[in-house]
Scaffold this motif. Structure first.
Motif, PDB file in Angstrom:
ATOM      1  N   HIS A  16      43.327  35.822  23.223  1.00 53.72           N
ATOM      2  CA  HIS A  16      43.997  35.178  24.470  1.00 53.72           C
ATOM      3  C   HIS A  16      44.009  36.376  25.484  1.00 53.72           C
ATOM      4  O   HIS A  16      43.417  35.899  26.791  1.00 53.72           O
ATOM      5  N   ALA A  17      44.599  37.512  25.176  1.00 53.49           N
ATOM      6  CA  ALA A  17      44.884  38.448  26.095  1.00 53.49           C
ATOM      7  C   ALA A  17      43.518  38.904  26.737  1.00 53.49           C
ATOM      8  O   ALA A  17      43.424  39.202  27.922  1.00 53.49           O
ATOM      9  N   CYS A  18      42.710  39.217  25.885  1.00 52.84           N
ATOM     10  CA  CYS A  18      41.228  39.684  26.362  1.00 52.84           C
ATOM     11  C   CYS A  18      40.558  38.789  27.182  1.00 52.84           C
ATOM     12  O   CYS A  18      40.221  38.995  28.410  1.00 52.84           O
ATOM     13  N   LEU A  19      40.413  37.368  26.968  1.00 50.08           N
ATOM     14  CA  LEU A  19      40.014  36.542  27.765  1.00 50.08           C
ATOM     15  C   LEU A  19      40.687  35.960  29.166  1.00 50.08           C
ATOM     16  O   LEU A  19      40.019  36.203  30.137  1.00 50.08           O
ATOM     17  N   TYR A  20      42.025  36.369  29.081  1.00 48.58           N
ATOM     18  CA  TYR A  20      42.798  36.058  30.306  1.00 48.58           C
ATOM     19  C   TYR A  20      42.399  37.129  31.056  1.00 48.58           C
ATOM     20  O   TYR A  20      42.406  37.057  32.370  1.00 48.58           O
ATOM     21  N   GLU A  21      42.588  38.367  30.615  1.00 49.57           N
ATOM     22  CA  GLU A  21      42.188  39.507  31.624  1.00 49.57           C
ATOM     23  C   GLU A  21      40.816  39.540  32.116  1.00 49.57           C
ATOM     24  O   GLU A  21      40.560  39.688  33.279  1.00 49.57           O
ATOM     25  N   TRP A  22      39.774  38.980  31.289  1.00 47.76           N
ATOM     26  CA  TRP A  22      38.429  38.901  31.487  1.00 47.76           C
ATOM     27  C   TRP A  22      38.275  38.082  32.979  1.00 47.76           C
ATOM     28  O   TRP A  22      37.716  38.342  33.930  1.00 47.76           O
ATOM     29  N   LEU A  23      38.894  36.620  32.680  1.00 47.62           N
ATOM     30  CA  LEU A  23      38.819  35.485  33.553  1.00 47.62           C
ATOM     31  C   LEU A  23      39.395  36.047  34.797  1.00 47.62           C
ATOM     32  O   LEU A  23      39.041  35.652  35.843  1.00 47.62           O
ATOM     33  N   GLN A  24      40.607  36.865  34.793  1.00 47.58           N
ATOM     34  CA  GLN A  24      41.186  37.313  36.058  1.00 47.58           C
ATOM     35  C   GLN A  24      40.567  38.058  36.774  1.00 47.58           C
ATOM     36  O   GLN A  24      40.503  37.971  38.116  1.00 47.58           O
ATOM     37  N   GLY A  25      39.555  38.748  36.460  1.00 49.92           N
ATOM     38  CA  GLY A  25      38.631  39.741  37.164  1.00 49.92           C
ATOM     39  C   GLY A  25      37.376  39.129  37.709  1.00 49.92           C
ATOM     40  O   GLY A  25      36.695  39.757  38.443  1.00 49.92           O
ATOM     41  N   LEU A  26      37.199  37.892  37.424  1.00 45.81           N
ATOM     42  CA  LEU A  26      36.082  37.300  37.829  1.00 45.81           C
ATOM     43  C   LEU A  26      36.186  36.592  39.148  1.00 45.81           C
ATOM     44  O   LEU A  26      37.302  35.786  39.258  1.00 45.81           O
ATOM     45  N   PRO A  27      35.578  36.557  40.086  1.00 47.18           N
ATOM     46  CA  PRO A  27      35.809  35.890  41.618  1.00 47.18           C
ATOM     47  C   PRO A  27      35.597  34.584  41.337  1.00 47.18           C
ATOM     48  O   PRO A  27      36.083  33.672  42.154  1.00 47.18           O
ATOM     49  N   THR A  28      35.021  33.881  40.516  1.00 48.94           N
ATOM     50  CA  THR A  28      34.715  32.725  40.346  1.00 48.94           C
ATOM     51  C   THR A  28      35.805  31.956  39.561  1.00 48.94           C
ATOM     52  O   THR A  28      35.701  30.501  39.491  1.00 48.94           O
ATOM     53  N   SER A  29      36.744  32.513  38.919  1.00 54.11           N
ATOM     54  CA  SER A  29      37.691  31.784  38.274  1.00 54.11           C
ATOM     55  C   SER A  29      38.729  31.230  39.065  1.00 54.11           C
ATOM     56  O   SER A  29      38.970  31.694  40.106  1.00 54.11           O
ATOM     57  N   ARG A  30      39.291  30.158  38.703  1.00 57.99           N
ATOM     58  CA  ARG A  30      40.449  29.587  39.296  1.00 57.99           C
ATOM     59  C   ARG A  30      41.517  29.282  38.528  1.00 57.99           C
ATOM     60  O   ARG A  30      41.352  29.267  37.102  1.00 57.99           O
ATOM     61  N   GLN A  31      42.909  29.476  39.194  1.00 56.99           N
ATOM     62  CA  GLN A  31      43.982  29.153  38.325  1.00 56.99           C
ATOM     63  C   GLN A  31      44.694  28.082  38.570  1.00 56.99           C
ATOM     64  O   GLN A  31      45.023  27.868  40.043  1.00 56.99           O
ATOM     65  N   SER A  32      45.108  27.163  38.046  1.00 59.87           N
ATOM     66  CA  SER A  32      46.300  26.263  38.380  1.00 59.87           C
ATOM     67  C   SER A  32      47.523  26.335  37.414  1.00 59.87           C
ATOM     68  O   SER A  32      47.536  26.102  36.239  1.00 59.87           O
ATOM     69  N   PHE A  33      48.507  26.391  38.033  1.00 61.25           N
ATOM     70  CA  PHE A  33      49.868  26.871  37.253  1.00 61.25           C
ATOM     71  C   PHE A  33      49.590  28.077  36.443  1.00 61.25           C
ATOM     72  O   PHE A  33      49.106  28.932  36.631  1.00 61.25           O
ATOM     73  N   ASN A  34      49.904  27.745  34.878  1.00 57.23           N
ATOM     74  CA  ASN A  34      49.795  28.804  34.090  1.00 57.23           C
ATOM     75  C   ASN A  34      48.321  28.629  33.305  1.00 57.23           C
ATOM     76  O   ASN A  34      48.143  29.173  32.295  1.00 57.23           O
ATOM     77  N   VAL A  35      47.349  27.706  33.829  1.00 51.68           N
ATOM     78  CA  VAL A  35      46.001  27.835  33.060  1.00 51.68           C
ATOM     79  C   VAL A  35      44.834  28.242  34.022  1.00 51.68           C
ATOM     80  O   VAL A  35      44.847  27.947  35.038  1.00 51.68           O
ATOM     81  N   ILE A  36      44.044  29.126  33.379  1.00 52.04           N
ATOM     82  CA  ILE A  36      42.816  29.883  34.213  1.00 52.04           C
ATOM     83  C   ILE A  36      41.650  29.412  33.644  1.00 52.04           C
ATOM     84  O   ILE A  36      41.348  29.000  32.394  1.00 52.04           O
ATOM     85  N   PHE A  37      40.793  28.897  34.550  1.00 54.38           N
ATOM     86  CA  PHE A  37      39.485  28.320  34.395  1.00 54.38           C
ATOM     87  C   PHE A  37      38.307  29.423  34.872  1.00 54.38           C
ATOM     88  O   PHE A  37      38.589  29.776  35.979  1.00 54.38           O
ATOM     89  N   GLY A  38      37.389  29.527  33.962  1.00 58.12           N
ATOM     90  CA  GLY A  38      36.251  30.323  34.200  1.00 58.12           C
ATOM     91  C   GLY A  38      35.181  30.317  33.279  1.00 58.12           C
ATOM     92  O   GLY A  38      34.990  29.181  32.402  1.00 58.12           O
ATOM     93  N   GLU A  39      34.179  31.032  33.540  1.00 59.46           N
ATOM     94  CA  GLU A  39      32.942  30.960  32.943  1.00 59.46           C
ATOM     95  C   GLU A  39      32.883  31.793  31.409  1.00 59.46           C
ATOM     96  O   GLU A  39      33.787  33.029  31.288  1.00 59.46           O
ATOM     97  N   CYS A  40      32.360  31.511  30.272  1.00 60.86           N
ATOM     98  CA  CYS A  40      32.476  32.162  29.352  1.00 60.86           C
ATOM     99  C   CYS A  40      31.998  33.647  29.315  1.00 60.86           C
ATOM    100  O   CYS A  40      30.495  33.621  29.889  1.00 60.86           O
ATOM    101  N   PRO A  41      32.074  34.559  28.732  1.00 61.74           N
ATOM    102  CA  PRO A  41      31.600  35.676  28.923  1.00 61.74           C
ATOM    103  C   PRO A  41      30.239  35.771  28.260  1.00 61.74           C
ATOM    104  O   PRO A  41      29.408  36.917  28.523  1.00 61.74           O
ATOM    105  N   TYR A  42      30.022  34.875  27.254  1.00 65.25           N
ATOM    106  CA  TYR A  42      28.571  35.080  26.440  1.00 65.25           C
ATOM    107  C   TYR A  42      27.632  34.155  26.920  1.00 65.25           C
ATOM    108  O   TYR A  42      26.457  34.229  27.044  1.00 65.25           O
ATOM    109  N   CYS A  43      27.956  32.900  27.054  1.00 62.13           N
ATOM    110  CA  CYS A  43      26.985  31.714  27.658  1.00 62.13           C
ATOM    111  C   CYS A  43      27.263  31.186  28.919  1.00 62.13           C
ATOM    112  O   CYS A  43      26.293  30.475  29.445  1.00 62.13           O
ATOM    113  N   ASN A  44      28.024  31.891  29.661  1.00 66.01           N
ATOM    114  CA  ASN A  44      28.486  31.493  31.274  1.00 66.01           C
ATOM    115  C   ASN A  44      28.695  30.025  31.522  1.00 66.01           C
ATOM    116  O   ASN A  44      28.586  29.526  32.413  1.00 66.01           O
ATOM    117  N   LYS A  45      29.253  29.060  30.367  1.00 66.84           N
ATOM    118  CA  LYS A  45      29.719  27.762  30.502  1.00 66.84           C
ATOM    119  C   LYS A  45      30.950  27.832  30.982  1.00 66.84           C
ATOM    120  O   LYS A  45      31.812  28.523  30.531  1.00 66.84           O
TER     121      LYS A  45
END
Length: 362
Positions: free
Chosen positions: A333-362
């Motif tokens: 959880h901590a790794c993914l949260y930190e990774w997604l926070q660093g992506l310019p394409t990620s977006r956050q709604s309240f305490n949920v963050i949305f972004g692409e998978c580091p492996y498959c980009n889905k």
């Protein structure tokens, strides 16, 4: 808001340092004394991964109780419950620290030695050189070994000793001035038998399934994260007072894997039979066979995090999986949260963050 109010009521000097509720700093009060403390929670607010920083004085007082506090971090459902337990342990620690400097009358030692002889030295696991701490050992009807630690104060036997046990429920001792250690021991044995079905259920799970967390469960631990398949698991919370009832279940894994399991659990919930074992009930309700320890290794279904390339991170295992069936890569959880926070394409709604998978980009 209710949790914040409860925390303020129990610890009015401990204040949140951010709006996410991941950092608290202030003072914890015991016996009229204030001790500086700082509590840092991970982004998922899991107490088991919390970091506690405190003054050297408080650290010295709680030194002998670190294992108890660690257990409580894993078993308490929220920060309020843990702070209540921390204050209780601190009260006991301060009381015992003060007792060390109180000269004990000869009657104290003669009474204690007499009580130990009546109890039987074969039941004594440890006695410290000052005769202030005694550990007694017992075996329940299933052959499990247990310890109870007694911290005696200078007024023993007028006042009862403080009792520390590895139980999932509070252990309260009934005591009269004419009582002795044999009375505490008998109450300890009775409490062991009252928890027999709880430990039987968890011992079966520990012995017949692959438990991902906790890695080395204590007798007070009420949760188990059980492997179901490749990067799919279920976290169960067993009620120690009603171990044969349906436990709380939380599935972890990709949606296409866990959604059918949730549906089966909801549809078959009425089939739960308290007369059969908890593990057998789970098998029948979920219509699955859990991976067997005799056939499979943990590495067959437990993969390393796709970001840090480790299986354990600060005691936690990967608990988030890519929803794409062709990927299914797990992450902490901590790794993914930190990774997604660093992506310019990620977006956050309240305490949920949305972004692409580091492996498959889905």
């Amino acid at each position: 808001m209710a949790g914040t109010r409860d925390l303020l009521r129990h610890c009015p000097l401990l204040l949140p340092q951010d709006r996410h509720g991941t950092a608290y700093e202030g003072f914890v009060t015991a016996q009229g004394r204030d001790f500086h403390i700082r509590i840092l929670l991970p982004v998922d607010l899991q107490l088991k991964n919390a970091r506690i920083e405190c003054s050297w004085h408080l650290k010295r007082i709680l030194h002998g109780y670190r294992h108890i506090l660690k257990q409580r971090l894993h078993s308490c459902p929220d920060l309020v419950s843990f702070m209540v337990e921390l204050k209780t342990v601190l009260e006991i620690a301060l009381k015992n620290t003060q007792d060390l400097h109180i000269p004990r009358p000869p009657e104290y030692y003669s009474c204690l030695v007499r009580d130990l002889e009546i109890l039987g030295w074969n039941r004594v696991a440890y006695v410290d050189t000052g005769l202030t701490t005694v550990k007694l050992k017992a075996e329940d009807s299933c052959g499990r070994q247990h310890l109870i630690t007694l911290k005696l104060n200078a007024k023993y036997p007028t006042e009862p000793p403080d009792c520390l046990v590895d139980f999932p429920v509070p252990f309260a001792v009934s005591w009269m001035p004419q009582n002795s250690l044999i009375d505490i021991y008998n109450q300890f044995l009775a409490a062991l038998e009252s928890l027999k079905e709880f430990w039987d259920a968890l011992d079966e799970i520990d012995g017949k399934t692959w438990v991902l967390e906790p890695e080395n469960p204590t007798r007070s631990a009420t949760t188990r994260r059980i492997a179901i398949g490749n990067n799919v698991s279920v976290n169960i919370e067993v009620d120690p007072r009603h171990p044969n009832m349906l436990p709380e279940c939380y599935f972890l894994g990709a949606d296409h894997e866990v959604n059918p399991l949730r549906t089966k659990l909801n549809n078959n919930m009425h089939l739960w039979d308290p007369e059969i074992s908890l593990l057998r009930n789970l098998r029948e309700l979920l219509e699955i066979d859990f991976p067997s320890r005799a056939v499979l290794e943990k590495s067959d279904f437990a993969k390393d995090c796709g970001i840090c390339y480790a299986y354990r991170l600060d005691g936690s295992t990967p608990d988030h999986v890519c929803d794409d069936p062709r990927c299914g890569q797990p992450f902490h959880h901590a790794c993914l949260y930190e990774w997604l926070q660093g992506l310019p394409t990620s977006r956050q709604s309240f305490n949920v963050i949305f972004g692409e998978c580091p492996y498959c980009n889905k």
